[in-house]
Design an enzyme around this catalytic site. Structure first.
Site, PDB file in Angstrom:
ATOM      1  N   LYS A 140       0.833  -1.217   0.000  1.00  0.00           N
ATOM      2  CA  LYS A 140       0.000   0.000   0.000  1.00  0.00           C
ATOM      3  C   LYS A 140       0.870   1.271   0.000  1.00  0.00           C
ATOM      4  O   LYS A 140       0.655   2.167  -0.802  1.00  0.00           O
ATOM      5  CB  LYS A 140      -0.925   0.021   1.229  1.00  0.00           C
ATOM      6  CG  LYS A 140      -1.852  -1.178   1.338  1.00  0.00           C
ATOM      7  CD  LYS A 140      -2.758  -1.097   2.563  1.00  0.00           C
ATOM      8  CE  LYS A 140      -2.030  -1.184   3.886  1.00  0.00           C
ATOM      9  NZ  LYS A 140      -1.349  -2.469   4.162  1.00  0.00           N
ATOM     10  N   ARG A 167      -9.843   0.228   8.408  1.00  0.00           N
ATOM     11  CA  ARG A 167      -9.417  -1.135   8.714  1.00  0.00           C
ATOM     12  C   ARG A 167     -10.496  -1.924   9.440  1.00  0.00           C
ATOM     13  O   ARG A 167     -10.281  -3.101   9.742  1.00  0.00           O
ATOM     14  CB  ARG A 167      -8.172  -1.087   9.606  1.00  0.00           C
ATOM     15  CG  ARG A 167      -6.845  -1.276   8.875  1.00  0.00           C
ATOM     16  CD  ARG A 167      -5.729  -1.050   9.890  1.00  0.00           C
ATOM     17  NE  ARG A 167      -4.533  -1.761   9.602  1.00  0.00           N
ATOM     18  CZ  ARG A 167      -3.457  -1.223   9.000  1.00  0.00           C
ATOM     19  NH1 ARG A 167      -3.478   0.010   8.570  1.00  0.00           N
ATOM     20  NH2 ARG A 167      -2.385  -1.957   8.836  1.00  0.00           N
ATOM     21  N   ARG A 170      11.352  -5.373   5.029  1.00  0.00           N
ATOM     22  CA  ARG A 170      11.080  -3.952   4.721  1.00  0.00           C
ATOM     23  C   ARG A 170      12.083  -3.042   5.427  1.00  0.00           C
ATOM     24  O   ARG A 170      12.402  -3.226   6.591  1.00  0.00           O
ATOM     25  CB  ARG A 170       9.655  -3.606   5.175  1.00  0.00           C
ATOM     26  CG  ARG A 170       9.348  -2.115   5.129  1.00  0.00           C
ATOM     27  CD  ARG A 170       7.884  -1.786   5.143  1.00  0.00           C
ATOM     28  NE  ARG A 170       7.114  -2.468   6.169  1.00  0.00           N
ATOM     29  CZ  ARG A 170       5.784  -2.526   6.179  1.00  0.00           C
ATOM     30  NH1 ARG A 170       5.091  -1.928   5.230  1.00  0.00           N
ATOM     31  NH2 ARG A 170       5.154  -3.173   7.136  1.00  0.00           N
ATOM     32  N   ARG A 210      11.159  -1.160  10.976  1.00  0.00           N
ATOM     33  CA  ARG A 210      10.094  -0.891  11.945  1.00  0.00           C
ATOM     34  C   ARG A 210      10.103  -1.925  13.059  1.00  0.00           C
ATOM     35  O   ARG A 210      10.290  -3.113  12.801  1.00  0.00           O
ATOM     36  CB  ARG A 210       8.733  -0.924  11.241  1.00  0.00           C
ATOM     37  CG  ARG A 210       8.322   0.419  10.690  1.00  0.00           C
ATOM     38  CD  ARG A 210       7.152   0.329   9.768  1.00  0.00           C
ATOM     39  NE  ARG A 210       6.024  -0.428  10.290  1.00  0.00           N
ATOM     40  CZ  ARG A 210       4.886  -0.611   9.650  1.00  0.00           C
ATOM     41  NH1 ARG A 210       4.716  -0.068   8.454  1.00  0.00           N
ATOM     42  NH2 ARG A 210       3.915  -1.318  10.180  1.00  0.00           N
ATOM     43  N   ARG A 232      -0.629  -9.315  13.378  1.00  0.00           N
ATOM     44  CA  ARG A 232      -1.226  -8.328  12.465  1.00  0.00           C
ATOM     45  C   ARG A 232      -2.032  -9.036  11.376  1.00  0.00           C
ATOM     46  O   ARG A 232      -3.087  -8.541  10.953  1.00  0.00           O
ATOM     47  CB  ARG A 232      -0.128  -7.452  11.844  1.00  0.00           C
ATOM     48  CG  ARG A 232       0.420  -6.440  12.845  1.00  0.00           C
ATOM     49  CD  ARG A 232       1.822  -5.968  12.503  1.00  0.00           C
ATOM     50  NE  ARG A 232       1.902  -5.230  11.258  1.00  0.00           N
ATOM     51  CZ  ARG A 232       3.047  -5.002  10.608  1.00  0.00           C
ATOM     52  NH1 ARG A 232       4.194  -5.466  11.093  1.00  0.00           N
ATOM     53  NH2 ARG A 232       3.042  -4.314   9.490  1.00  0.00           N
TER      54      ARG A 232
HETATM   55  P1  ADP Z   1       1.142  -1.940   7.457  1.00  0.00           P
HETATM   56  O1  ADP Z   1       1.520  -0.950   6.381  1.00  0.00           O
HETATM   57  O2  ADP Z   1       2.189  -2.978   7.636  1.00  0.00           O
HETATM   58  O3  ADP Z   1      -0.210  -2.519   7.269  1.00  0.00           O
HETATM   59  P2  ADP Z   1       0.620   0.389   9.092  1.00  0.00           P
HETATM   60  O4  ADP Z   1       1.793   1.284   9.054  1.00  0.00           O
HETATM   61  O5  ADP Z   1      -0.533   0.715   8.225  1.00  0.00           O
HETATM   62  O6  ADP Z   1       1.126  -1.116   8.810  1.00  0.00           O
HETATM   63  O7  ADP Z   1       0.068   0.217  10.573  1.00  0.00           O
HETATM   64  C1  ADP Z   1       0.934  -0.031  11.665  1.00  0.00           C
HETATM   65  C2  ADP Z   1       0.104  -0.146  12.944  1.00  0.00           C
HETATM   66  O8  ADP Z   1      -0.573   1.099  13.209  1.00  0.00           O
HETATM   67  C3  ADP Z   1      -1.015  -1.185  12.904  1.00  0.00           C
HETATM   68  O9  ADP Z   1      -0.542  -2.489  13.247  1.00  0.00           O
HETATM   69  C4  ADP Z   1      -1.968  -0.619  13.965  1.00  0.00           C
HETATM   70  O10 ADP Z   1      -1.502  -0.870  15.281  1.00  0.00           O
HETATM   71  C5  ADP Z   1      -1.877   0.881  13.721  1.00  0.00           C
HETATM   72  N1  ADP Z   1      -2.869   1.331  12.703  1.00  0.00           N
HETATM   73  C6  ADP Z   1      -2.607   1.830  11.474  1.00  0.00           C
HETATM   74  N2  ADP Z   1      -3.744   2.143  10.822  1.00  0.00           N
HETATM   75  C7  ADP Z   1      -4.763   1.822  11.657  1.00  0.00           C
HETATM   76  C8  ADP Z   1      -6.182   1.902  11.569  1.00  0.00           C
HETATM   77  N3  ADP Z   1      -6.804   2.351  10.457  1.00  0.00           N
HETATM   78  N4  ADP Z   1      -6.916   1.491  12.642  1.00  0.00           N
HETATM   79  C9  ADP Z   1      -6.317   1.055  13.768  1.00  0.00           C
HETATM   80  N5  ADP Z   1      -4.989   0.934  13.913  1.00  0.00           N
HETATM   81  C10 ADP Z   1      -4.204   1.324  12.882  1.00  0.00           C
HETATM   82  P1  ADP Z   2       2.141  -1.904   3.180  1.00  0.00           P
HETATM   83  O1  ADP Z   2       2.150  -0.401   3.193  1.00  0.00           O
HETATM   84  O2  ADP Z   2       0.946  -2.490   2.513  1.00  0.00           O
HETATM   85  O3  ADP Z   2       2.399  -2.503   4.537  1.00  0.00           O
HETATM   86  P2  ADP Z   2       4.732  -1.629   1.773  1.00  0.00           P
HETATM   87  O4  ADP Z   2       4.428  -0.786   0.593  1.00  0.00           O
HETATM   88  O5  ADP Z   2       5.466  -0.994   2.889  1.00  0.00           O
HETATM   89  O6  ADP Z   2       3.383  -2.368   2.282  1.00  0.00           O
HETATM   90  O7  ADP Z   2       5.521  -2.924   1.239  1.00  0.00           O
HETATM   91  C1  ADP Z   2       5.950  -3.949   2.140  1.00  0.00           C
HETATM   92  C2  ADP Z   2       7.330  -4.442   1.702  1.00  0.00           C
HETATM   93  O8  ADP Z   2       7.184  -5.178   0.470  1.00  0.00           O
HETATM   94  C3  ADP Z   2       8.332  -3.329   1.414  1.00  0.00           C
HETATM   95  O9  ADP Z   2       9.612  -3.753   1.817  1.00  0.00           O
HETATM   96  C4  ADP Z   2       8.266  -3.142  -0.111  1.00  0.00           C
HETATM   97  O10 ADP Z   2       9.500  -2.692  -0.662  1.00  0.00           O
HETATM   98  C5  ADP Z   2       7.943  -4.548  -0.584  1.00  0.00           C
HETATM   99  N1  ADP Z   2       7.073  -4.574  -1.782  1.00  0.00           N
HETATM  100  C6  ADP Z   2       6.069  -3.709  -2.107  1.00  0.00           C
HETATM  101  N2  ADP Z   2       5.480  -4.053  -3.272  1.00  0.00           N
HETATM  102  C7  ADP Z   2       6.105  -5.180  -3.700  1.00  0.00           C
HETATM  103  C8  ADP Z   2       5.952  -6.028  -4.854  1.00  0.00           C
HETATM  104  N3  ADP Z   2       5.019  -5.778  -5.800  1.00  0.00           N
HETATM  105  N4  ADP Z   2       6.775  -7.092  -4.957  1.00  0.00           N
HETATM  106  C9  ADP Z   2       7.717  -7.352  -4.007  1.00  0.00           C
HETATM  107  N5  ADP Z   2       7.908  -6.595  -2.904  1.00  0.00           N
HETATM  108  C10 ADP Z   2       7.119  -5.514  -2.738  1.00  0.00           C
END
Ligand code: ADP
Ligand code: ADP
Ligand code: ZN
Length: 217
Positions: free
Chosen positions: A13, A88, A127, A160, A171
């Protein structure tokens, strides 16, 4: 254009949102980034979010909805925004509908990045993020040219605290229980498109841009 980027943790994302920001010139609204900034600054919000984030639980809906509501009313969101990691839960989605109605805006598109569960832990654990500009890398799938140094700005990369296998398992189960139901929710509402997130990063972006080129506002 008001866009929701959905998908499980590690689906891509944030990576895709950064590309769409460049293409469409509208801001990325990442609740995860907002919570991490608050934790770093030690604010009241940060204190509320820290415990949940550490274990991979969701921050309570009323807290999350409050910060999104405030953020979406800012001037830079007037022409649209890309929601990354919000909503979410079904309650958050209901609240978003109210926020949009109050702002006189519609939802333009919901893009769900589909990646099978077995790939997600490797994605999250590998990541790396730039401390300075937030650019996202992956040690295997999208490495920086110099180890631990950002290609974009020369900043140092970090991992992270919640990107470890144990927290990721939690998660992912939170995703299954609380977030996956939103797929049906937005399918029913229309404007839902599923994107195959196993393709190369550039391919995923291309597919998204194609969908977005045909949506209204
Ligand atoms: P990822 O990109 O790996 O899905 P995020 O950076 O979006 O992780 O979220 C990290 C953490 O922040 C989540 O595990 C949760 O604890 C909190 N968080 C983020 N977005 C939300 C949301 N929309 N509602 C509740 N908690 C959230
Ligand atoms: P989210 O915000 O959904 O948690 P991220 O954009 O941070 O996800 O991506 C999670 C990890 O996967 C990062 O290390 C990123 O570089 C990698 N990644 C993202 N898109 C792809 C893809 N299409 N193929 C392989 N790795 C990816
Ligand atoms: Zn950087």
């Amino acid at each position: 254009m008001q866009i929701i980027l959905m998908g499980p943790p590690g689906a891509g994302k944030g990576t895709q949102a950064a590309e769409l920001v460049k293409k469409f010139g509208i801001p990325q609204i990442s609740t995860g980034d907002m919570f991490r900034a608050a934790v770093n600054e030690g604010t009241e919000l940060g204190k509320k979010a820290a415990e949940c984030m550490k274990t991979g639980a969701l921050v309570p809906d009323e807290v999350t909805v409050g910060i999104v509501k405030e953020r979406l009313s800012k001037a830079d969101c007037a022409k649209g925004f890309i929601l990354d990691g919000f909503p979410r839960t079904v309650d958050q989605a209901d609240s978003l509908n109210k926020i949009l109605a109050d702002l006189g805006k519609n939802l333009s598109a919901v893009l769900n990045i589909h990646v099978p569960a077995e790939d997600l832990i490797e994605r999250a654990v590998g990541r790396r993020i730039c401390k300075n500009c937030g650019s996202t890398y992956h040690v295997k799938f999208n490495p920086s040219h110099k180890e631990n140094i950002c290609d974009n700005c020369g900043g140092e990369l970090f991992q992270r605290a919640d990107d470890n296998e144990e927290t990721m398992k939690n998660r992912l189960s939170v995703y299954e229980n609380s977030t996956r139901p939103l797929i049906e929710y937005y399918k029913k509402a229309g404007k839902y498109t599923e994107i195959d997130g196993r393709q190369a990063i550039g391919k995923v972006t291309e597919e998204m841009e194609k969908v977005l080129s045909s949506v209204e506002d």
